[in-house]
Design an enzyme around this catalytic site. Sequence first.
Site, PDB file in Angstrom:
ATOM      1  N   ASP A 168       4.782   0.393  11.973  1.00  0.00           N
ATOM      2  CA  ASP A 168       3.396  -0.037  11.318  1.00  0.00           C
ATOM      3  C   ASP A 168       3.263  -1.667  11.839  1.00  0.00           C
ATOM      4  O   ASP A 168       1.983  -2.288  11.551  1.00  0.00           O
ATOM      5  CB  ASP A 168       3.229  -0.216   9.876  1.00  0.00           C
ATOM      6  CG  ASP A 168       3.311   1.295   9.441  1.00  0.00           C
ATOM      7  OD1 ASP A 168       3.299   1.571   8.200  1.00  0.00           O
ATOM      8  OD2 ASP A 168       2.977   2.055  10.325  1.00  0.00           O
ATOM      9  N   ARG A 224       0.816  14.427  12.974  1.00  0.00           N
ATOM     10  CA  ARG A 224       1.525  14.212  11.650  1.00  0.00           C
ATOM     11  C   ARG A 224       1.585  15.602  10.896  1.00  0.00           C
ATOM     12  O   ARG A 224       1.084  15.878   9.920  1.00  0.00           O
ATOM     13  CB  ARG A 224       0.639  13.312  11.077  1.00  0.00           C
ATOM     14  CG  ARG A 224       0.780  11.824  11.871  1.00  0.00           C
ATOM     15  CD  ARG A 224       0.147  10.813  11.366  1.00  0.00           C
ATOM     16  NE  ARG A 224       0.752  10.121  10.124  1.00  0.00           N
ATOM     17  CZ  ARG A 224       0.460   9.191   9.250  1.00  0.00           C
ATOM     18  NH1 ARG A 224      -0.878   8.551   9.618  1.00  0.00           N
ATOM     19  NH2 ARG A 224       1.100   8.500   8.443  1.00  0.00           N
ATOM     20  N   CYS A 243      -4.324  12.692  12.267  1.00  0.00           N
ATOM     21  CA  CYS A 243      -5.031  11.439  12.332  1.00  0.00           C
ATOM     22  C   CYS A 243      -4.955  10.939  13.549  1.00  0.00           C
ATOM     23  O   CYS A 243      -4.512  11.401  14.596  1.00  0.00           O
ATOM     24  CB  CYS A 243      -4.455  10.642  11.073  1.00  0.00           C
ATOM     25  SG  CYS A 243      -2.890   9.734  11.736  1.00  0.00           S
ATOM     26  N   LYS A 289       1.087  -1.177  -0.140  1.00  0.00           N
ATOM     27  CA  LYS A 289      -0.023   0.017  -0.004  1.00  0.00           C
ATOM     28  C   LYS A 289       0.931   1.321   0.017  1.00  0.00           C
ATOM     29  O   LYS A 289       0.588   2.151  -0.746  1.00  0.00           O
ATOM     30  CB  LYS A 289      -0.855   0.126   1.228  1.00  0.00           C
ATOM     31  CG  LYS A 289      -1.506   1.148   1.615  1.00  0.00           C
ATOM     32  CD  LYS A 289      -2.498   1.385   2.720  1.00  0.00           C
ATOM     33  CE  LYS A 289      -1.708   1.589   3.930  1.00  0.00           C
ATOM     34  NZ  LYS A 289      -1.405   2.895   4.329  1.00  0.00           N
ATOM     35  N   ASN A 290       1.975   1.211   1.007  1.00  0.00           N
ATOM     36  CA  ASN A 290       2.632   2.669   1.030  1.00  0.00           C
ATOM     37  C   ASN A 290       3.760   2.702  -0.090  1.00  0.00           C
ATOM     38  O   ASN A 290       4.416   3.971  -0.025  1.00  0.00           O
ATOM     39  CB  ASN A 290       3.251   2.448   2.397  1.00  0.00           C
ATOM     40  CG  ASN A 290       2.197   2.731   3.464  1.00  0.00           C
ATOM     41  OD1 ASN A 290       1.036   3.035   3.462  1.00  0.00           O
ATOM     42  ND2 ASN A 290       2.495   2.355   4.556  1.00  0.00           N
TER      43      ASN A 290
HETATM   44  C1  EPZ Z   1       4.407   6.625   6.216  1.00  0.00           C
HETATM   45  O1  EPZ Z   1       3.684   7.773   6.832  1.00  0.00           O
HETATM   46  C2  EPZ Z   1       3.423   5.627   6.137  1.00  0.00           C
HETATM   47  N1  EPZ Z   1       2.397   6.059   5.428  1.00  0.00           N
HETATM   48  C3  EPZ Z   1       2.754   5.317   7.655  1.00  0.00           C
HETATM   49  O2  EPZ Z   1       2.176   4.180   7.520  1.00  0.00           O
HETATM   50  C4  EPZ Z   1       4.261   4.822   8.558  1.00  0.00           C
HETATM   51  O3  EPZ Z   1       3.742   4.335   9.916  1.00  0.00           O
HETATM   52  C5  EPZ Z   1       5.175   5.886   8.376  1.00  0.00           C
HETATM   53  O4  EPZ Z   1       5.417   6.317   7.185  1.00  0.00           O
HETATM   54  C6  EPZ Z   1       6.576   5.525   9.237  1.00  0.00           C
HETATM   55  O5  EPZ Z   1       7.069   4.596   8.667  1.00  0.00           O
HETATM   56  C7  EPZ Z   1       2.376   5.925   4.085  1.00  0.00           C
HETATM   57  O6  EPZ Z   1       3.433   5.656   3.514  1.00  0.00           O
HETATM   58  C8  EPZ Z   1       1.238   6.239   3.164  1.00  0.00           C
HETATM   59  P1  EPZ Z   1       6.662  10.074   8.563  1.00  0.00           P
HETATM   60  P2  EPZ Z   1       4.446   9.335   6.794  1.00  0.00           P
HETATM   61  O7  EPZ Z   1       6.763  11.307   7.528  1.00  0.00           O
HETATM   62  O8  EPZ Z   1       5.270   9.397   5.639  1.00  0.00           O
HETATM   63  C9  EPZ Z   1       6.919  13.184  12.029  1.00  0.00           C
HETATM   64  C10 EPZ Z   1       0.150   2.824   7.761  1.00  0.00           C
HETATM   65  O9  EPZ Z   1      -0.143   2.275   8.923  1.00  0.00           O
HETATM   66  N2  EPZ Z   1       7.002  14.260  10.711  1.00  0.00           N
HETATM   67  O10 EPZ Z   1       7.961   8.983   8.140  1.00  0.00           O
HETATM   68  O11 EPZ Z   1       3.181  10.334   7.212  1.00  0.00           O
HETATM   69  C11 EPZ Z   1       5.674  12.468  11.897  1.00  0.00           C
HETATM   70  O12 EPZ Z   1       4.764  13.196  12.786  1.00  0.00           O
HETATM   71  C12 EPZ Z   1       0.666   4.195   7.717  1.00  0.00           C
HETATM   72  O13 EPZ Z   1       0.278   2.335   6.538  1.00  0.00           O
HETATM   73  C13 EPZ Z   1       7.024  15.619  11.048  1.00  0.00           C
HETATM   74  O14 EPZ Z   1       7.147  16.003  11.992  1.00  0.00           O
HETATM   75  O15 EPZ Z   1       5.534   9.315   8.150  1.00  0.00           O
HETATM   76  C14 EPZ Z   1       6.169  10.930  12.614  1.00  0.00           C
HETATM   77  O16 EPZ Z   1       6.172  11.386  14.011  1.00  0.00           O
HETATM   78  C15 EPZ Z   1       0.413   4.941   9.309  1.00  0.00           C
HETATM   79  N3  EPZ Z   1       6.878  16.507   9.943  1.00  0.00           N
HETATM   80  C16 EPZ Z   1       7.349  10.882  12.113  1.00  0.00           C
HETATM   81  O17 EPZ Z   1       7.929  12.201  11.560  1.00  0.00           O
HETATM   82  C17 EPZ Z   1       6.676  15.990   8.688  1.00  0.00           C
HETATM   83  O18 EPZ Z   1       6.657  16.810   7.753  1.00  0.00           O
HETATM   84  C18 EPZ Z   1       7.509  10.015  11.046  1.00  0.00           C
HETATM   85  O19 EPZ Z   1       6.586  10.350  10.109  1.00  0.00           O
HETATM   86  C19 EPZ Z   1       6.484  14.757   8.295  1.00  0.00           C
HETATM   87  C20 EPZ Z   1       6.496  13.822   9.159  1.00  0.00           C
END
Ligand code: EPZ
Length: 422
Positions: A308, A123, A118, A22-23
Amino acid sequence: MDSIVVTGNGPLKGQIPIAGAKNACLTLMPATLLSEEPLTLTNAPRLSDIKTMSTLLQSLGAEVTQMQGGKVLALSSHNLNNHVADYDIVRKMRASILVLGPMLARDGHAVVSLPGGCAIGARPVDLHLKALEAMGADLDLREGYVHAKAPGGLRGGTFEFPIVSVGATENALMAATLAKGTTVLKNAAREPEIVDLAQCLRRMGAQIEGEGTSTITIQGVERLGGATHPVVPDRIELGTYMLAPAICGGEVECLGGRIELVEAFCERLDAAGVTVEETENGLKVSRRNARVRAVDVITEPFPGFPTDLQAQMMALMCTAEGTSVLEERIFENRFMHAPELMRMGARIDVQGGTATVTGVEHLKGAPVMATDLRASVSLILAGLAAGGETVVNRVYHLDRGYESVEEKLGNVGAKIERISDQ
Ligand code: EPZ
């Protein structure tokens, strides 16, 4: 709203096919915006999130055709006639923000709604925006939308991510392929989905080095062509189904599973007493004793233990011998499955980002509530091992990330059925 009813039914036996990630698919699909040529994705998963991304891309003027029941996606954005990604769609799925980088890189302007938070956390998308600004983007936040401009096109730049972000790395990587000059992304995410995206972009003509490491270097090109690309297997679906025989015994072969996608996860499974054997078709999983041993888990960016899979691993630890400490280091509120597992007799103490689980011999079936995608499947795993009936409500969360879960588990002997409200 549908519910899923699971009744503990003893050991499982058989094979479960693992779908495309999916991701990965959610970042591969917006890549079509970078080129006027067609992009074909094979091994695509059939999920509601994919439908949502299709709707978003179509709202921008792209064409998305599902073939072979959705396993093949034919995408083309020959003429984008709308550069506004509407709040109504974006609020349903945060990954919608991934149209920002490609749209801006291709046409020099884009208006994308901020996704909002969410269930698992605030996020923010500040790192997506900072990375694009490092490439010369002019961003203005107004009424909940990002108004992005790059009139002369993006230019190569260097950006070091203060924390690892999968989505921000993906947005920046896609945008950099068409920027003038060289872009260097430091402290980039190393997830397999990033590697898959880079491989697809390279097929389209992008010049990228270092994907899978913390530093990715991109040499911008004038334009990108079309490509056909197979979506990488879903390591989170894989890990989820590997836990099924671990939690209720038996032996399950996950078809298409590749060990290099789940190495940190397999290390924890081995420590807990679960055997993972590589076969020519995938990964065969069984537990060595009647109960697994409690092990500690810390979630980290890849190649660490994936956040995840934290909820699903917690379900296993609820039945383990001993006490397990699970530390969630990626998201600030990702233990909502804990109170639901406790309704099934689990013993869990949550203190901030740490959950301490004292294993019990038997969980008891109960009505429980799904709160987010991965929490919902952890309740199903617990239901497989629990005595009696577990009713998981609000399974629309589940359908976002798992293809026909009741069929895949039912085929290996689980007693599981979907009850539709209507
Ligand atoms: C991706 O989300 C995945 N989603 C998530 O899967 C997964 O949990 C996550 O990566 C971590 O591996 C998709 O790929 C569609 P991040 P993403 O940016 O990209 C903070 C599932 O269940 N952050 O790596 O949104 C954020 O708040 C989903 O399939 C900022 O602060 O995750 C988090 O604490 C859930 N500023 C951390 O970084 C930003 O601009 C990691 O988030 C971006 C993120």
